[in-house]
Design a protein around this motif. Structure first.
Motif, PDB file in Angstrom:
ATOM      1  N   ALA A  55      42.798  37.974  37.715  1.00 43.75           N
ATOM      2  CA  ALA A  55      44.267  37.893  36.782  1.00 43.75           C
ATOM      3  C   ALA A  55      44.271  38.608  35.664  1.00 43.75           C
ATOM      4  O   ALA A  55      43.425  39.058  34.794  1.00 43.75           O
ATOM      5  CB  ALA A  55      44.100  36.328  36.272  1.00 43.75           C
ATOM      6  N   PRO A  56      45.480  39.457  35.721  1.00 38.65           N
ATOM      7  CA  PRO A  56      45.766  40.072  34.581  1.00 38.65           C
ATOM      8  C   PRO A  56      45.915  39.241  33.445  1.00 38.65           C
ATOM      9  O   PRO A  56      46.376  38.120  33.461  1.00 38.65           O
ATOM     10  CB  PRO A  56      47.145  41.033  34.945  1.00 38.65           C
ATOM     11  N   MET A  57      45.802  39.725  32.186  1.00 38.88           N
ATOM     12  CA  MET A  57      45.929  39.348  30.598  1.00 38.88           C
ATOM     13  C   MET A  57      45.304  37.867  30.641  1.00 38.88           C
ATOM     14  O   MET A  57      45.548  36.943  29.948  1.00 38.88           O
ATOM     15  CB  MET A  57      47.514  38.857  30.861  1.00 38.88           C
ATOM     16  N   GLY A  58      44.065  37.886  31.238  1.00 38.49           N
ATOM     17  CA  GLY A  58      42.955  36.894  30.972  1.00 38.49           C
ATOM     18  C   GLY A  58      43.741  35.537  31.351  1.00 38.49           C
ATOM     19  O   GLY A  58      43.715  35.325  32.262  1.00 38.49           O
ATOM     20  N   GLU A  59      43.667  34.567  30.373  1.00 40.65           N
ATOM     21  CA  GLU A  59      43.969  33.018  30.315  1.00 40.65           C
ATOM     22  C   GLU A  59      45.196  33.178  30.721  1.00 40.65           C
ATOM     23  O   GLU A  59      45.808  32.071  31.540  1.00 40.65           O
ATOM     24  CB  GLU A  59      43.708  32.450  29.113  1.00 40.65           C
ATOM     25  N   ALA A  60      46.288  33.808  30.448  1.00 42.61           N
ATOM     26  CA  ALA A  60      47.588  33.614  30.614  1.00 42.61           C
ATOM     27  C   ALA A  60      47.884  34.106  32.269  1.00 42.61           C
ATOM     28  O   ALA A  60      48.615  33.397  32.915  1.00 42.61           O
ATOM     29  CB  ALA A  60      48.546  34.516  30.159  1.00 42.61           C
ATOM     30  N   GLY A  61      47.073  34.971  32.763  1.00 43.25           N
ATOM     31  CA  GLY A  61      47.144  35.455  34.442  1.00 43.25           C
ATOM     32  C   GLY A  61      46.465  34.188  34.998  1.00 43.25           C
ATOM     33  O   GLY A  61      47.051  33.782  36.152  1.00 43.25           O
ATOM     34  N   LEU A  62      45.299  33.717  34.544  1.00 43.91           N
ATOM     35  CA  LEU A  62      44.871  32.467  35.080  1.00 43.91           C
ATOM     36  C   LEU A  62      45.591  31.224  35.174  1.00 43.91           C
ATOM     37  O   LEU A  62      45.530  30.623  36.192  1.00 43.91           O
ATOM     38  CB  LEU A  62      43.312  32.143  34.511  1.00 43.91           C
ATOM     39  N   ASN A  63      46.268  30.948  34.247  1.00 44.76           N
ATOM     40  CA  ASN A  63      47.070  29.832  34.275  1.00 44.76           C
ATOM     41  C   ASN A  63      48.485  30.164  35.136  1.00 44.76           C
ATOM     42  O   ASN A  63      48.876  29.152  35.841  1.00 44.76           O
ATOM     43  CB  ASN A  63      47.935  29.560  32.745  1.00 44.76           C
ATOM     44  N   PHE A  64      48.884  31.434  35.352  1.00 40.51           N
ATOM     45  CA  PHE A  64      49.904  31.653  36.448  1.00 40.51           C
ATOM     46  C   PHE A  64      49.420  31.357  37.801  1.00 40.51           C
ATOM     47  O   PHE A  64      50.145  30.605  38.557  1.00 40.51           O
ATOM     48  CB  PHE A  64      50.153  33.272  36.338  1.00 40.51           C
TER      49      PHE A  64
END
Length: 77
Positions: A55-64
């Motif tokens: 996931a790019p951008m850490g937590e934001a990517g994981l939430n995506f």
């Protein structure tokens, strides 16, 4: 003055011409390890770790990714 040169070659030929290493054996090993891991019913923690690394951008990517799987699961019901 501007000069354009076009070269037609395969990706393999371009890699060799630039002196880059052949990563095909490493790629094949990685893919086989990934397939073996997925085939053994991975734990949710392992899946989360893999998704976090992709996931790019850490937590934001994981939430995506999480939203995408949740939405996909609901539409398939």
């Amino acid at each position: 003055m501007k000069i354009n040169v076009e070269v037609e070659c395969t990706p393999e030929e371009a890699r060799r011409a630039m002196g880059l290493p052949d990563m095909a054996p490493v790629h094949e090993k990685y893919v086989s390890m990934l397939v073996d891991t997925i085939g053994t019913n991975p734990s949710p923690e392992l899946v989360e770790t893999v998704m976090r690394s992709w996931a790019p951008m850490g937590e934001a990517g994981l939430n995506f990714w999480r939203r995408m799987f949740e939405t996909g699961g609901k539409s398939g019901s």
